[in-house]
Each structure stands twice: as structure tokens, then as C-alpha cells.
Design a protein around this motif. Sequence first.
Motif, PDB file in Angstrom:
ATOM      1  N   VAL A  85      -8.049   5.494  -6.102  1.00  0.00           N
ATOM      2  CA  VAL A  85      -7.933   6.010  -7.507  1.00  0.00           C
ATOM      3  C   VAL A  85      -9.094   5.351  -8.030  1.00  0.00           C
ATOM      4  O   VAL A  85      -9.347   4.072  -8.172  1.00  0.00           O
ATOM      5  CB  VAL A  85      -6.536   5.710  -8.217  1.00  0.00           C
ATOM      6  N   LYS A  86      -9.983   6.424  -8.568  1.00  0.00           N
ATOM      7  CA  LYS A  86     -11.235   5.923  -9.532  1.00  0.00           C
ATOM      8  C   LYS A  86     -10.975   6.608 -10.693  1.00  0.00           C
ATOM      9  O   LYS A  86     -10.662   7.797 -11.012  1.00  0.00           O
ATOM     10  CB  LYS A  86     -12.310   6.260  -8.803  1.00  0.00           C
ATOM     11  N   ARG A  87     -11.554   6.086 -11.838  1.00  0.00           N
ATOM     12  CA  ARG A  87     -11.612   6.646 -13.180  1.00  0.00           C
ATOM     13  C   ARG A  87     -12.836   6.374 -13.520  1.00  0.00           C
ATOM     14  O   ARG A  87     -13.552   5.270 -13.162  1.00  0.00           O
ATOM     15  CB  ARG A  87     -10.479   6.341 -13.995  1.00  0.00           C
ATOM     16  N   ASN A  88     -13.296   7.008 -14.484  1.00  0.00           N
ATOM     17  CA  ASN A  88     -14.550   7.014 -15.417  1.00  0.00           C
ATOM     18  C   ASN A  88     -14.301   5.916 -16.343  1.00  0.00           C
ATOM     19  O   ASN A  88     -13.424   5.643 -16.743  1.00  0.00           O
ATOM     20  CB  ASN A  88     -14.919   8.316 -16.236  1.00  0.00           C
ATOM     21  N   SER A  89     -15.379   5.168 -16.559  1.00  0.00           N
ATOM     22  CA  SER A  89     -15.441   4.195 -17.434  1.00  0.00           C
ATOM     23  C   SER A  89     -16.847   4.339 -18.308  1.00  0.00           C
ATOM     24  O   SER A  89     -17.846   4.527 -17.831  1.00  0.00           O
ATOM     25  CB  SER A  89     -15.256   2.638 -16.848  1.00  0.00           C
ATOM     26  N   THR A  90     -16.686   3.191 -19.435  1.00  0.00           N
ATOM     27  CA  THR A  90     -17.869   3.154 -20.032  1.00  0.00           C
ATOM     28  C   THR A  90     -18.644   2.021 -19.631  1.00  0.00           C
ATOM     29  O   THR A  90     -17.872   0.863 -19.418  1.00  0.00           O
ATOM     30  CB  THR A  90     -17.677   3.120 -21.493  1.00  0.00           C
ATOM     31  N   VAL A 123     -29.538   0.858 -17.135  1.00  0.00           N
ATOM     32  CA  VAL A 123     -29.079   0.805 -15.915  1.00  0.00           C
ATOM     33  C   VAL A 123     -27.676   0.779 -15.819  1.00  0.00           C
ATOM     34  O   VAL A 123     -27.135  -0.377 -16.495  1.00  0.00           O
ATOM     35  CB  VAL A 123     -29.694   0.039 -14.839  1.00  0.00           C
ATOM     36  N   PRO A 124     -26.627   1.666 -15.347  1.00  0.00           N
ATOM     37  CA  PRO A 124     -25.256   1.326 -15.156  1.00  0.00           C
ATOM     38  C   PRO A 124     -24.925  -0.083 -14.718  1.00  0.00           C
ATOM     39  O   PRO A 124     -25.450  -0.701 -13.741  1.00  0.00           O
ATOM     40  CB  PRO A 124     -24.591   2.199 -14.415  1.00  0.00           C
ATOM     41  N   ALA A 125     -23.834  -0.775 -15.314  1.00  0.00           N
ATOM     42  CA  ALA A 125     -23.385  -1.979 -14.860  1.00  0.00           C
ATOM     43  C   ALA A 125     -22.315  -1.567 -13.803  1.00  0.00           C
ATOM     44  O   ALA A 125     -21.863  -0.509 -13.455  1.00  0.00           O
ATOM     45  CB  ALA A 125     -22.592  -2.894 -15.932  1.00  0.00           C
ATOM     46  N   PRO A 126     -22.151  -2.818 -12.716  1.00  0.00           N
ATOM     47  CA  PRO A 126     -21.276  -2.554 -11.525  1.00  0.00           C
ATOM     48  C   PRO A 126     -19.714  -2.117 -11.980  1.00  0.00           C
ATOM     49  O   PRO A 126     -19.299  -2.560 -13.025  1.00  0.00           O
ATOM     50  CB  PRO A 126     -21.305  -3.857 -10.934  1.00  0.00           C
ATOM     51  N   GLN A 127     -19.168  -1.527 -11.102  1.00  0.00           N
ATOM     52  CA  GLN A 127     -17.717  -1.067 -11.516  1.00  0.00           C
ATOM     53  C   GLN A 127     -16.857  -1.885 -10.382  1.00  0.00           C
ATOM     54  O   GLN A 127     -17.291  -2.287  -9.375  1.00  0.00           O
ATOM     55  CB  GLN A 127     -17.400   0.411 -10.918  1.00  0.00           C
ATOM     56  N   ALA A 128     -15.403  -2.026 -10.874  1.00  0.00           N
ATOM     57  CA  ALA A 128     -14.442  -2.855  -9.935  1.00  0.00           C
ATOM     58  C   ALA A 128     -13.970  -2.011  -8.995  1.00  0.00           C
ATOM     59  O   ALA A 128     -13.739  -0.979  -8.934  1.00  0.00           O
ATOM     60  CB  ALA A 128     -13.578  -3.438 -10.844  1.00  0.00           C
ATOM     61  N   SER A 180      -4.180  -1.656 -16.329  1.00  0.00           N
ATOM     62  CA  SER A 180      -4.929  -2.862 -15.726  1.00  0.00           C
ATOM     63  C   SER A 180      -6.216  -2.964 -16.196  1.00  0.00           C
ATOM     64  O   SER A 180      -6.822  -4.199 -16.175  1.00  0.00           O
ATOM     65  CB  SER A 180      -4.836  -2.892 -14.034  1.00  0.00           C
ATOM     66  N   GLY A 181      -6.985  -1.894 -16.763  1.00  0.00           N
ATOM     67  CA  GLY A 181      -8.353  -2.022 -16.981  1.00  0.00           C
ATOM     68  C   GLY A 181      -9.194  -1.995 -15.589  1.00  0.00           C
ATOM     69  O   GLY A 181     -10.542  -2.094 -15.771  1.00  0.00           O
ATOM     70  N   LEU A 182      -8.713  -1.796 -14.387  1.00  0.00           N
ATOM     71  CA  LEU A 182      -9.697  -1.494 -13.277  1.00  0.00           C
ATOM     72  C   LEU A 182     -10.112   0.037 -13.378  1.00  0.00           C
ATOM     73  O   LEU A 182      -9.446   0.950 -13.840  1.00  0.00           O
ATOM     74  CB  LEU A 182      -8.865  -1.764 -11.913  1.00  0.00           C
ATOM     75  N   ASP A 183     -11.321   0.031 -12.879  1.00  0.00           N
ATOM     76  CA  ASP A 183     -11.979   1.278 -12.637  1.00  0.00           C
ATOM     77  C   ASP A 183     -11.621   1.975 -11.381  1.00  0.00           C
ATOM     78  O   ASP A 183     -11.769   3.034 -11.209  1.00  0.00           O
ATOM     79  CB  ASP A 183     -13.608   1.252 -12.794  1.00  0.00           C
ATOM     80  N   GLU A 184     -11.386   1.255 -10.322  1.00  0.00           N
ATOM     81  CA  GLU A 184     -11.166   1.659  -8.941  1.00  0.00           C
ATOM     82  C   GLU A 184     -10.197   1.132  -8.188  1.00  0.00           C
ATOM     83  O   GLU A 184     -10.407  -0.279  -8.365  1.00  0.00           O
ATOM     84  CB  GLU A 184     -12.637   2.120  -8.356  1.00  0.00           C
ATOM     85  N   VAL A 185      -9.192   1.534  -7.470  1.00  0.00           N
ATOM     86  CA  VAL A 185      -8.251   0.675  -6.763  1.00  0.00           C
ATOM     87  C   VAL A 185      -8.177   1.426  -5.425  1.00  0.00           C
ATOM     88  O   VAL A 185      -8.108   2.780  -5.297  1.00  0.00           O
ATOM     89  CB  VAL A 185      -7.059   0.724  -7.626  1.00  0.00           C
ATOM     90  N   ILE A 186      -8.167   0.629  -4.282  1.00  0.00           N
ATOM     91  CA  ILE A 186      -8.045   1.266  -3.069  1.00  0.00           C
ATOM     92  C   ILE A 186      -6.992   0.342  -2.335  1.00  0.00           C
ATOM     93  O   ILE A 186      -6.925  -0.987  -2.316  1.00  0.00           O
ATOM     94  CB  ILE A 186      -9.206   1.169  -2.063  1.00  0.00           C
ATOM     95  N   ILE A 187      -5.723   0.917  -1.882  1.00  0.00           N
ATOM     96  CA  ILE A 187      -4.710   0.539  -1.204  1.00  0.00           C
ATOM     97  C   ILE A 187      -4.637   1.111   0.061  1.00  0.00           C
ATOM     98  O   ILE A 187      -4.638   2.439   0.088  1.00  0.00           O
ATOM     99  CB  ILE A 187      -3.479   0.877  -2.076  1.00  0.00           C
TER     100      ILE A 187
END
Length: 163
Positions: free
Chosen positions: A34-39, A47-52, A18-25
Motif C-alpha cells: 500500500v502506497k499513498r502520496n505524501s507531501t 529535490v524530494p525527500a525520502p519516503q518510508a 500511522s503516518g507511513l507513506d508505504e507499507v509492504i506486508i
Amino acid sequence: MTMETKEIQKLLDFIANSGLDEVIIETSELKVKVKRNSTVQTVAVGVPAPQAVAAPVVQSVAAAPAVRKETPAEEAPAEKADSKIVTIKSPMIGTFYRASSPESPLFVNVGDEIKPGKVVCVIEAMKLFNEIESELSGKIVKVLVENATPVEFDQPLFQVELA
């Protein structure tokens, strides 16, 4: 609700594709995060950009929020040339919303102070409403996208003056 190994693997495969960095069900009996590292990519000062963050998955189809009337790309007074301006970019393709519903107040306005973890917008992708959180502290100086418009991956959404 008990999840079997096959179901967990299907969920992980879906998230990976899906390309999502984090999913909460979350249901009344179960919570899966579920959270994964992303560039992450940034502009100017590193400064890091926001994560989904995905909204909980529901069985019924949710209606998208109605279009909210507002001034196009609200702007603050001219920025100082020596200030540290960072751009918050979209972590995914989807539809950009400045509020959780048409009746709700906007997450952020020009001039608002933000801190890490503050929700700045929602991006809807495939019926999932992903809260985009700030990973930096500062002040919103410019909103670069109109409400309820499509955005691309890495498209600039906000300009922030670092605190």
C-alpha cells in the motif's frame, strides 16, 4: 491466508492513521503493498525527500538493534560554498539506525555515492523498521544524526551534494 474486506479496511485505516507513506506486508501466501502520496519537503534545490517503507509485519515482537559504537555525526571535509547541498529529512518520528543490525555494515558513509532507491538508513517506529530510500543522486557529505537516537518528523538526517 485470505483477507476479508473488513480486514483489508482495518489495514488501510491503520496505515492512514500511522503516518507511513508505504507499507509492504509479505507472507508465503500473500503480498500486500500500500502506497499513498505524501507531501515531501526539501532544502535548497527542491529535490524530494525520502519516503518510508515498512518492513514486513511479523506476529512476534522484534528486538531493536543494539547501539553501535561510532564517531558522532561523521563529517566530510568542508563543503564548497557553490556546491548544491540538499538535506535528506526524516519522514516520520522514530529511532534512527545507520545499519539493519549491529553486525551489518552501515547503509551509507560520508563520501558514498547514492542513487534513487538506495537505502540510506532505517527508522524504527512502533516495532516496524522502515527503510528510508534516497530519491536523489549525489554524494553523502555529512551524517547529521547519531546511530540509535530518536528523530522527529522532518528532522535533517543527511546532507547530500547533488551529482
